[in-house]
Design an enzyme around this catalytic site. Structure first.
Site, PDB file in Angstrom:
ATOM      1  N   TYR A 101       0.822  -1.244  -0.103  1.00  0.00           N
ATOM      2  CA  TYR A 101      -0.040   0.219  -0.174  1.00  0.00           C
ATOM      3  C   TYR A 101       1.111   1.218   0.086  1.00  0.00           C
ATOM      4  CZ  TYR A 101      -3.183   3.828   1.569  1.00  0.00           C
ATOM      5  OH  TYR A 101      -3.628   4.903   1.805  1.00  0.00           O
ATOM      6  N   GLU A 189      -3.839   7.248  -4.071  1.00  0.00           N
ATOM      7  CA  GLU A 189      -3.542   5.769  -3.491  1.00  0.00           C
ATOM      8  C   GLU A 189      -3.130   4.945  -4.182  1.00  0.00           C
ATOM      9  OE1 GLU A 189      -6.220   4.973   0.511  1.00  0.00           O
ATOM     10  OE2 GLU A 189      -7.039   4.233  -1.335  1.00  0.00           O
TER      11      GLU A 189
END
Ligand code: GDP
Ligand code: MN
Length: 395
Positions: A101, A189
């Site tokens: 991530y 993101e």
């Protein structure tokens, strides 16, 4: 404004953030053709303005072109998380070693930019933050501060990269930061950021939200085919109607229609309703000094919402005047009619005049006032909120 995955990936590739050369498909035939061209298993992803598609059945895999066609048809004929699917992003299916991530957002508590890296990707970051907060490494910096490459290194190391990969991954962090700044983003993101079996980093997903107030600085988005649209998601029909009337309006989950003064009063009303055990059906702002016509339209939005069981009205006359407020309500009562019970309070600027307008109009047409309870300064706002919750529960 939130971008679709395929749009955000367009921007990723401009900034040399590695993606696979995918393609958007709008028909079964296009999906089949992409799989034929790719000659490998493919992944098909519903393009909606919402995350969590994987869990909701919006991410599918296909081994053959025929299967790709079938899966595409399934996606294009259903809705995922309530959103109809018009486009699918197709990519070759990668062999995954690890899902990571990487994200950048604004920390609203201290007004800093925060860069986040987590070795556990592919799942919701909020969930990891609850379960395993130590897996998340954060770097905070001031909004006008430059991003030092060694921060990229440090985050890449946190994600387990070594040697040549350390350089590659830290470059991705730096690129993501540059992208965030260049487009005045509120959020970028990559979740998941894939580490493939053959040792490459590839952005598996792309989420981007831009600051609406800075969109005017980015005419290049339109040139890329990225249209300006609603803030964070698809609009409901009622939100579209409200936007056409230039009324800031949001649908919420509850059953109490909120007819507030300004936005601040609206937020307070929302808290009051929750405090007394109710749930607002919307948030709305009337804007400073709304015309009677605009106020009437605000009430139409609430009265015609089938979810609304009662309406809570609270007007504090400041810039906006209570006589205009009363006129707007009367126009609505005469021209549209009120079918839901409404409790209303009015104080402040020109309130006596407001009361007079209500009284006169009630003398003329008592029948149009049958669903409405009108209060002034003598009744505290808490009692009005409580009454609205009560009225909603009675229905
Ligand atoms: P989201 O659920 O809306 O966030 O959609 P994502 O694009 O993040 O995809 C969800 C999940 O699908 C990922 O976390 C992966 O586990 C899986 N996935 C997506 N693309 C691929 C791929 O090319 N190969 C493999 N093996 N899995 C993939
Ligand atoms: Mn994702």
């Amino acid at each position: 404004m939130r971008l679709y995955e395929y749009e955000a990936k367009q921007l990723f590739s401009q900034f040399n953030i590695p993606i696979t050369s995918g393609q958007v498909a709008e028909t079964k035939e296009q999906a089949k053709a992409f799989a034929e061209k790719t000659k490998k298993p493919v992944v098909l992803k519903a393009q909606i303005l919402s995350g969590g598609r994987g869990k909701a059945g919006g991410v599918k895999f296909a081994d053959t072109p025929l299967e790709a066609g079938t899966r595409a048809e399934e996606l294009l004929t259903t809705s995922i998380k309530g959103f109809p699917v018009n486009k699918i992003l197709m990519d070759e299916k990668l062999d995954i070693e690890k899902e990571l991530y990487l994200g950048i957002t604004l920390d609203r508590v201290n007004y800093k930019i925060v860069v986040l890296a987590c070795s556990e990707g592919g799942v919701e970051i909020e969930e990891v933050a609850r379960r395993n907060p130590h897996l998340i490494k954060k770097i905070s910096l001031d909004v006008d501060q430059r991003f030092f490459p060694f921060w990229g290194m440090s985050l890449a190391r946190h994600l387990g990269a070594k040697g040549e990969n350390l350089k590659k991954l830290s470059q991705i962090v730096v690129s993501l930061f540059n992208l965030f700044k260049q487009y005045d983003a509120k959020l970028v993101e990559i979740n998941p950021l894939f580490l493939t079996k053959d040792g490459r980093y590839i952005a598996g997903d792309a989420r981007m939200s831009l600051d609406d107030d800075a969109l005017f600085r980015h005419p290049e988005l339109a040139e890329m085919g990225i249209e300006i649209r609603h803030e964070e998601g698809e609009m409901t029909e009622r939100e579209k109607l409200a936007r056409g009337w230039e009324i800031p309006y949001l649908d919420l989950d509850g059953d109490i229609g909120m007819f507030p003064g300004g936005a601040g009063f609206g937020i307070m009303g929302n808290d009051f309703i929750h405090y007394f055990g109710g749930k607002p059906a919307n948030f709305m702002d009337s804007g400073g000094g709304p015309s009677p016509e605009r106020l009437a339209r605000m009430l139409i939005l609430l009265d015609e919402n089938p979810k609304v069981k009662a309406i809570f009205g609270a007007r504090f006359g400041g810039i906006s005047r209570c006589d205009d407020f009363a006129k707007g309500v009367v126009i609505f009562l005469k021209e549209h009619g009120l079918t839901k019970p409404m409790v209303l309070r009015m104080t402040g600027n020109m309130w006596q005049e407001g009361v007079r307008i209500f009284q006169e109009s009630k003398k003329e047409h008592p029948e149009i006032f049958k669903n409405i309870e009108i209060h002034g300064i003598e009744t505290p706002i808490e009692e009005i909120a409580q009454r609205a919750v009560e009225l909603a529960k009675q229905r």
